[in-house]
Design a protein around this motif. Structure first.
Motif, PDB file in Angstrom:
ATOM      1  N   ALA A 200       0.835  -1.207   0.000  1.00  0.00           N
ATOM      2  CA  ALA A 200       0.000   0.000   0.000  1.00  0.00           C
ATOM      3  C   ALA A 200       0.868   1.255   0.000  1.00  0.00           C
ATOM      4  N   GLU A 201       1.901   1.272   0.856  1.00  0.00           N
ATOM      5  CA  GLU A 201       2.758   2.464   0.962  1.00  0.00           C
ATOM      6  C   GLU A 201       3.501   2.724  -0.356  1.00  0.00           C
ATOM      7  N   ARG A 202       4.032   1.656  -0.961  1.00  0.00           N
ATOM      8  CA  ARG A 202       4.814   1.860  -2.190  1.00  0.00           C
ATOM      9  C   ARG A 202       3.914   2.171  -3.387  1.00  0.00           C
ATOM     10  N   MET A 203       2.672   1.696  -3.365  1.00  0.00           N
ATOM     11  CA  MET A 203       1.737   2.063  -4.434  1.00  0.00           C
ATOM     12  C   MET A 203       1.463   3.562  -4.384  1.00  0.00           C
ATOM     13  N   LEU A 204       1.281   4.073  -3.161  1.00  0.00           N
ATOM     14  CA  LEU A 204       1.064   5.512  -2.990  1.00  0.00           C
ATOM     15  C   LEU A 204       2.236   6.303  -3.584  1.00  0.00           C
ATOM     16  N   LEU A 205       3.440   5.876  -3.268  1.00  0.00           N
ATOM     17  CA  LEU A 205       4.628   6.587  -3.747  1.00  0.00           C
ATOM     18  C   LEU A 205       4.720   6.504  -5.275  1.00  0.00           C
ATOM     19  N   HIS A 206       4.378   5.338  -5.802  1.00  0.00           N
ATOM     20  CA  HIS A 206       4.428   5.148  -7.255  1.00  0.00           C
ATOM     21  C   HIS A 206       3.464   6.101  -7.956  1.00  0.00           C
ATOM     22  N   VAL A 207       2.255   6.243  -7.417  1.00  0.00           N
ATOM     23  CA  VAL A 207       1.262   7.108  -8.065  1.00  0.00           C
ATOM     24  C   VAL A 207       1.643   8.582  -7.887  1.00  0.00           C
ATOM     25  N   LEU A 208       2.202   8.941  -6.729  1.00  0.00           N
ATOM     26  CA  LEU A 208       2.579  10.341  -6.504  1.00  0.00           C
ATOM     27  C   LEU A 208       3.771  10.750  -7.366  1.00  0.00           C
TER      28      LEU A 208
ATOM     29  N   ARG B 128      -9.417  -2.985   2.255  1.00  0.00           N
ATOM     30  CA  ARG B 128      -8.838  -4.327   2.393  1.00  0.00           C
ATOM     31  C   ARG B 128      -7.774  -4.569   1.344  1.00  0.00           C
ATOM     32  N   ASN B 129      -7.895  -3.864   0.218  1.00  0.00           N
ATOM     33  CA  ASN B 129      -7.002  -4.098  -0.912  1.00  0.00           C
ATOM     34  C   ASN B 129      -5.854  -3.084  -0.888  1.00  0.00           C
ATOM     35  N   ALA B 130      -4.629  -3.584  -0.757  1.00  0.00           N
ATOM     36  CA  ALA B 130      -3.465  -2.704  -0.586  1.00  0.00           C
ATOM     37  C   ALA B 130      -3.235  -1.797  -1.803  1.00  0.00           C
ATOM     38  N   LEU B 131      -3.347  -2.363  -2.996  1.00  0.00           N
ATOM     39  CA  LEU B 131      -3.086  -1.563  -4.206  1.00  0.00           C
ATOM     40  C   LEU B 131      -4.157  -0.495  -4.387  1.00  0.00           C
ATOM     41  N   ALA B 132      -5.414  -0.879  -4.148  1.00  0.00           N
ATOM     42  CA  ALA B 132      -6.505   0.091  -4.269  1.00  0.00           C
ATOM     43  C   ALA B 132      -6.329   1.212  -3.251  1.00  0.00           C
ATOM     44  N   LEU B 133      -5.880   0.853  -2.040  1.00  0.00           N
ATOM     45  CA  LEU B 133      -5.730   1.852  -0.977  1.00  0.00           C
ATOM     46  C   LEU B 133      -4.609   2.839  -1.305  1.00  0.00           C
ATOM     47  N   GLY B 134      -3.459   2.317  -1.732  1.00  0.00           N
ATOM     48  CA  GLY B 134      -2.341   3.198  -2.083  1.00  0.00           C
ATOM     49  C   GLY B 134      -2.725   4.162  -3.200  1.00  0.00           C
ATOM     50  N   THR B 135      -3.426   3.637  -4.194  1.00  0.00           N
ATOM     51  CA  THR B 135      -3.855   4.453  -5.331  1.00  0.00           C
ATOM     52  C   THR B 135      -4.843   5.522  -4.884  1.00  0.00           C
ATOM     53  N   SER B 136      -5.793   5.132  -4.032  1.00  0.00           N
ATOM     54  CA  SER B 136      -6.841   6.048  -3.623  1.00  0.00           C
ATOM     55  C   SER B 136      -6.294   7.184  -2.753  1.00  0.00           C
ATOM     56  N   VAL B 137      -5.395   6.864  -1.824  1.00  0.00           N
ATOM     57  CA  VAL B 137      -4.826   7.913  -0.965  1.00  0.00           C
ATOM     58  C   VAL B 137      -3.977   8.869  -1.805  1.00  0.00           C
ATOM     59  N   ALA B 138      -3.238   8.321  -2.773  1.00  0.00           N
ATOM     60  CA  ALA B 138      -2.455   9.184  -3.662  1.00  0.00           C
ATOM     61  C   ALA B 138      -3.374  10.098  -4.457  1.00  0.00           C
ATOM     62  N   ALA B 139      -4.475   9.547  -4.961  1.00  0.00           N
ATOM     63  CA  ALA B 139      -5.426  10.353  -5.747  1.00  0.00           C
ATOM     64  C   ALA B 139      -5.996  11.477  -4.886  1.00  0.00           C
ATOM     65  N   THR B 140      -6.287  11.187  -3.628  1.00  0.00           N
ATOM     66  CA  THR B 140      -6.802  12.214  -2.720  1.00  0.00           C
ATOM     67  C   THR B 140      -5.780  13.342  -2.551  1.00  0.00           C
TER      68      THR B 140
END
Ligand SMILES: NCc1[nH]cc(CCC(=O)O)c1CC(=O)O
Length: 309
Positions: free
Chosen positions: A232-240, A282-294
């Motif tokens: 989740a954390e690295r997905m956020l970084l990837h999207v940002l 519940r889904n790590a990839l969805a969560l990282g993406t969503s927080v980055a989008a926010t």
């Protein structure tokens, strides 16, 4: 799948890195008694260069040489702090993170020889840190303190502190524990006071993707919750798509009901602007993406791009 006979582990020569490799060797031996390990010492460009890391040209100063050695076949396993692994791109083709070890303490700590906390340090105290994330959060909450750039491994930073080069240091609790210097901690900062970096306290084990025997042996060391949190954390970084001077902080935890919580902040360099998001899924990839989008909707790109890099 047959056991690999010998796993050659590439390791940077700092005390922290060697302690990390010893943990990996111990866990590997416990999970696969048939396996022998050997340590191959490395010095990376990040270790050699004592100036600002941004001047080294691109990210991965602590991982690049190990990536190359893995692909060239001179080592079979590289141990990385997830915090040091570039997050804006996938791991190098032909390699895979076969396991994340159970996460250590993810918080940052203050080391002040006089035993003071950040709130009590006198104005103008020189705080040794080269982390843009820590500098921005210092500027935000403790604007009267003076961040001073400092490089080198944690042991050499502690030596500089003792020599009076700075008045105090900000370092990761996990790193200080690994080098046996936890008794030097004078204050453990809450995640609210000093939000940690993506991947803080987590070790990643990288192998060649095609090396099935090693991937399987190393995979036995994976901690499932650390894996979800790191994903989740690295997905956020990837999207940002931050650059190496981006003050981004984020950490995931697992709730009692199994959902992941992901908190993230993006700071301006002076700490005057803070973007903040906190979501659950519940889904790590969805969560990282969503927080980055926010955060992007709040203007994260503008804040990130306003910082020289
Ligand atoms: N930036 C370097 C670095 N990379 C990982 C750690 C410590 C261990 C960790 O957080 O995983 C440290 C030292 C520090 O920040 O004090």
């Amino acid at each position: 799948m047959s056991d690999p006979q010998l796993i050659r582990i590439g390791a940077r020569s700092s005390p922290m890195s060697l302690a990390q490799v010893e943990r990996v060797r111990a866990e590997l031996a416990a999970a696969n008694p048939g396996i022998a390990t050997e340590v191959v010492p490395f010095t990376t460009s990040g270790d050699r260069w004592s100036g600002a890391l941004v001047e080294l040209g691109g990210k991965g100063a602590f991982t690049r040489e190990l990536d190359q050695a893995l692909l060239a076949g001179t080592i079979d396993l590289a141990v990385h702090c997830v915090k040091d692994v570039p997050g804006d791109r996938p791991v190098p083709a032909g390699t895979v993170f076969a396991a994340y070890l159970k996460r250590d303490d993810l918080r940052d700590a203050l080391v002040h020889p006089g035993g003071l906390t950040l709130d009590r340090l006198p104005a103008g105290s020189r705080i040794g840190t080269s982390s843009v994330r820590r500098v921005a959060q210092l500027a935000q909450r403790w604007p009267e303190l003076e961040p001073v750039p400092i490089r080198g491994n944690a042991n050499s930073r502690l030596a500089k502190l003792d020599a009076g080069v700075v008045d105090a240091l900000l370092l990761a609790v996990s790193g200080l524990e690994r080098i046996g210097a936890q008794d030097r901690i004078t204050e453990i900062l809450t995640v609210e006071q000093m939000m940690p970096a993506v991947g803080s306290g987590t070790l990643a084990l990288q192998c060649r993707s095609e090396d099935e025997a090693v991937v399987e042996a190393v995979g036995a060391l994976n901690d499932a919750e650390t894996f979800r949190q790191t994903t989740a954390e690295r997905m956020l970084l990837h999207v940002l798509q931050g650059h190496c001077n981006s003050p981004i902080a984020a950490f995931a935890t697992t709730e009692h009901d199994g959902r992941l919580s992901l908190r993230a902040r993006v700071f301006s360099a002076d700490g005057k602007t803070t973007l903040d998001a906190h979501e659950w899924d519940r889904n790590a990839l969805a969560l990282g993406t969503s927080v980055a989008a926010t955060l992007l909707r709040q203007g994260a790109h503008e804040v990130i791009n306003a910082i020289p890099h």
